[in-house]
Design a protein around this motif. Structure first.
Motif, PDB file in Angstrom:
ATOM      1  N   ASN A 297      -5.921   2.013  -6.424  1.00  0.00           N
ATOM      2  CA  ASN A 297      -6.726   2.001  -5.222  1.00  0.00           C
ATOM      3  C   ASN A 297      -5.674   3.032  -4.313  1.00  0.00           C
ATOM      4  OD1 ASN A 297      -8.548   1.873  -3.249  1.00  0.00           O
ATOM      5  ND2 ASN A 297      -8.168  -0.197  -2.890  1.00  0.00           N
TER       6      ASN A 297
ATOM      7  N   LYS B 263      -6.314   5.584  -2.568  1.00  0.00           N
ATOM      8  CA  LYS B 263      -6.722   6.019  -1.264  1.00  0.00           C
ATOM      9  C   LYS B 263      -6.589   5.013   0.035  1.00  0.00           C
ATOM     10  CE  LYS B 263     -10.137   9.215  -3.143  1.00  0.00           C
ATOM     11  NZ  LYS B 263     -11.625   9.562  -3.046  1.00  0.00           N
ATOM     12  N   ASP B 264      -6.275   3.883  -0.232  1.00  0.00           N
ATOM     13  CA  ASP B 264      -6.224   2.601   0.649  1.00  0.00           C
ATOM     14  C   ASP B 264      -4.831   2.571   0.908  1.00  0.00           C
ATOM     15  OD1 ASP B 264      -6.587   0.320   2.159  1.00  0.00           O
ATOM     16  OD2 ASP B 264      -6.771  -0.987   0.576  1.00  0.00           O
TER      17      ASP B 264
ATOM     18  N   ILE C 194      -5.156  -7.779   1.298  1.00  0.00           N
ATOM     19  CA  ILE C 194      -5.057  -6.253   0.753  1.00  0.00           C
ATOM     20  C   ILE C 194      -5.268  -6.458  -0.842  1.00  0.00           C
ATOM     21  CG2 ILE C 194      -3.392  -5.681   2.097  1.00  0.00           C
ATOM     22  CD1 ILE C 194      -1.472  -5.528  -0.362  1.00  0.00           C
TER      23      ILE C 194
ATOM     24  N   LYS D  98       0.704  -1.168   0.061  1.00  0.00           N
ATOM     25  CA  LYS D  98       0.092  -0.118   0.022  1.00  0.00           C
ATOM     26  C   LYS D  98       0.792   1.259  -0.116  1.00  0.00           C
ATOM     27  CE  LYS D  98      -3.792  -1.922   2.534  1.00  0.00           C
ATOM     28  NZ  LYS D  98      -4.820  -2.078   3.565  1.00  0.00           N
TER      29      LYS D  98
END
Length: 226
Positions: free
Chosen positions: A222, A224-225, A216, A62
């Motif tokens: 993605n 924002k994650d 995940i 992430k």
């Protein structure tokens, strides 16, 4: 706090962006090293993959995704500024326009090649690093760092060189350049691996952080994650 940014993460992120921007500029020069042709970006670009490995290893995919997109945005920003500066009329007494335009007036194909190759290579590097960490249960960092780099750098070179230099450089020479870049960048990773291991170990200790990317989303959009 979930979204708290630590000093080591911030510093690595800054260095990552600087390396990418520097590499983008240095890629405009093809150098001759012992009869082998490579781009000058080889001096700094592999460092971005080493940082990518560190971030993916310590903070997970992430955070690596966030840094990769920030690198893309900053690269795009600098390239855009360069093209605007090239388009502006030069002062009549300034004699450096030709050289300035050569460095910053990148052809659209080189811009596309650079940005696309960076995105694909960086995300593959982070993905392989993440998945191998889970499958190895956190062991064999050296092997994970090397193989993730091989995958990422191979994808990067296979995308960048054909798009950027096709029909400008003979295909046999271009294929040699691709192979040499992959080999040298991987060797770079192996050479500096002892430093990478110590840096990762030190950061894990001071951050008390060692993320495993279970459950995940690997969707690269993605953002924002985090």
């Amino acid at each position: 706090m979930k979204n708290k940014v630590s000093v080591p993460f911030m510093l690595l992120g800054i260095l990552f962006n600087v390396c990418l921007i520097a590499a983008n500029i240095l890629e405009t020069k093809v150098v001759n090293i012992g009869g082998v042709y490579v781009t000058a970006g080889l001096l700094v670009f592999p460092v971005s993959y080493i940082i990518n490995d560190c971030i993916a290893e310590v903070w997970g995919f992430k955070k690596a995704r966030l840094i990769i997109w920030s690198g893309f945005a900053m690269n795009f920003f600098v390239v855009s500024l360069g093209l605007i500066a090239v388009a502006l009329p030069a002062a009549p007494f300034w004699e450096g326009e030709e050289h300035f335009n050569f460095v910053f007036g990148l052809a659209p194909r080189i811009v596309v090649a650079s940005l696309l190759a960076f995105l694909v290579g960086s995300f593959l590097n982070a993905y392989v690093m993440s998945r191998m960490k889970i499958s190895s249960k956190g062991k064999n960092f050296s092997a994970r760092a090397i193989w993730s780099t091989v995958v990422g750098e191979t994808a990067d070179s296979l995308i960048f060189f054909p798009i950027a230099f096709a029909f400008m450089i003979d295909w046999p020479d271009l294929l040699v350049m691709i192979g040499v870049q992959i080999i040298l960048k991987t060797f770079y990773e192996i050479l500096i691996l002892p430093v990478t291991i110590r840096v990762v170990s030190y950061i894990k200790k001071i951050e008390d952080c060692d993320v495993y990317d279970t459950d995940i989303s690997y969707n690269i959009l993605n953002v924002k994650d985090i």
